[in-house]
Design a protein around this motif. Structure first.
Motif, PDB file in Angstrom:
ATOM      1  N   VAL A 122       9.322 -56.597  32.019  1.00 46.29           N
ATOM      2  CA  VAL A 122       9.060 -56.325  30.172  1.00 46.29           C
ATOM      3  C   VAL A 122       9.499 -55.069  29.886  1.00 46.29           C
ATOM      4  CG1 VAL A 122       7.168 -56.041  28.300  1.00 46.29           C
ATOM      5  CG2 VAL A 122       6.841 -57.742  30.398  1.00 46.29           C
ATOM      6  N   VAL A 123      10.599 -55.085  28.712  1.00 43.98           N
ATOM      7  CA  VAL A 123      10.850 -53.820  28.253  1.00 43.98           C
ATOM      8  C   VAL A 123      10.472 -53.586  26.851  1.00 43.98           C
ATOM      9  CG1 VAL A 123      13.017 -53.823  29.644  1.00 43.98           C
ATOM     10  CG2 VAL A 123      12.996 -55.082  27.513  1.00 43.98           C
ATOM     11  N   ALA A 124       9.982 -54.804  26.180  1.00 43.60           N
ATOM     12  CA  ALA A 124       9.327 -54.536  24.932  1.00 43.60           C
ATOM     13  C   ALA A 124       8.436 -55.717  24.628  1.00 43.60           C
ATOM     14  CB  ALA A 124      10.445 -54.411  23.702  1.00 43.60           C
ATOM     15  N   THR A 125       7.431 -55.229  23.763  1.00 44.86           N
ATOM     16  CA  THR A 125       6.454 -56.340  23.313  1.00 44.86           C
ATOM     17  C   THR A 125       6.252 -56.099  21.846  1.00 44.86           C
ATOM     18  OG1 THR A 125       4.555 -54.610  23.644  1.00 44.86           O
ATOM     19  CG2 THR A 125       5.176 -56.230  25.515  1.00 44.86           C
ATOM     20  N   ALA A 126       5.572 -57.213  21.382  1.00 43.73           N
ATOM     21  CA  ALA A 126       5.220 -57.209  19.873  1.00 43.73           C
ATOM     22  C   ALA A 126       6.247 -56.821  18.923  1.00 43.73           C
ATOM     23  CB  ALA A 126       3.744 -56.386  19.797  1.00 43.73           C
ATOM     24  N   ASP A 127       5.971 -55.768  18.152  1.00 45.71           N
ATOM     25  CA  ASP A 127       6.918 -55.349  16.980  1.00 45.71           C
ATOM     26  C   ASP A 127       8.269 -54.582  17.493  1.00 45.71           C
ATOM     27  OD1 ASP A 127       5.273 -56.684  15.166  1.00 45.71           O
ATOM     28  OD2 ASP A 127       4.384 -54.867  14.359  1.00 45.71           O
ATOM     29  N   ARG A 128       8.029 -54.339  18.581  1.00 43.92           N
ATOM     30  CA  ARG A 128       9.214 -53.598  19.658  1.00 43.92           C
ATOM     31  C   ARG A 128      10.210 -54.395  20.134  1.00 43.92           C
ATOM     32  NH1 ARG A 128       5.013 -51.709  21.555  1.00 43.92           N
ATOM     33  NH2 ARG A 128       3.802 -49.946  20.720  1.00 43.92           N
ATOM     34  N   THR A 129      10.139 -55.793  20.117  1.00 48.28           N
ATOM     35  CA  THR A 129      11.088 -56.729  20.655  1.00 48.28           C
ATOM     36  C   THR A 129      11.875 -57.031  19.489  1.00 48.28           C
ATOM     37  OG1 THR A 129       9.733 -58.677  19.571  1.00 48.28           O
ATOM     38  CG2 THR A 129       9.214 -58.253  21.741  1.00 48.28           C
TER      39      THR A 129
END
Length: 189
Positions: A122-129
């Motif tokens: 995982v490199v980004a989740t939620a609003d950072r995707t």
């Protein structure tokens, strides 16, 4: 009559919004992650950068992932890149300047695994995707004006002028027949 229509419209819209909100809460994305050497199923909202996620055919990608192990993986990224066909993925190193659509070593949140298996960090989740950033840009946009919305607006404006013109004409005819303006309104409503 207008007040009744407005009230009914408001109640219906309110019910529809509540139904959509309830549906959104019931639809959750689950992910299979490896934590402390154990495979676990968890809600995608519980993922954090650095988690190792296992993908299999039919899975929805729960977060932006850097693929580290791939076995014949194909991912449909139509919602993000517009590609109509699934994209073949690989755990290859790419140049930093590689454009989004050519990043074969990444799986993006909201994409659908159509074939194969993989593991990714995982490199980004939620609003950072990437999908989350697009969503934020759409929210910031003051208005989305398309040719269709412009035509609908023009039609609505023309319809308003026609209705107002007919109302004035009816009012003038009522007064022209010798009645008062109050009687003209009362007779019509």
């Amino acid at each position: 009559m207008t007040l009744v229509n407005a009230t009914i419209g408001f109640v219906q819209e309110s019910k529809a919004e509540n139904a959509i909100a309830a549906l959104a809460k019931s639809v959750t994305t689950e992910a299979t992650a490896i934590r402390n050497g154990q495979k676990i199923r968890l809600d995608a909202r519980e993922l954090v950068p650095g988690d190792l996620v296992v993908l299999a055919s039919g899975d929805k990608v729960p977060a932006d992932l850097r693929l580290v192990s791939v076995r014949d993986l194909q991912v449909s990224e139509a919602g993000l890149t517009g590609e109509s066909l699934p994209v073949q993925k690989a755990a290859a190193s790419l140049a930093v300047a590689t454009v989004l659509a050519d990043r074969i070593n990444m799986a993006y949140a909201g994409s659908l695994v159509t074939f194969g298996q993989a593991q990714g960090l995982v490199v980004a989740t939620a609003d950072r995707t990437k999908t989350g950033r697009i969503s934020q840009l759409i929210e910031r946009s003051s208005s989305l004006e398309t040719p269709l919305t412009r035509k609908i607006e023009e039609f609505s404006r023309a319809q308003l002028y026609i209705i107002l013109g007919l109302a004035v004409l009816t009012f003038v005819v009522a007064i022209g027949k010798g009645g008062s303006w109050v009687e003209g309104i009362r007779d019509k409503y």
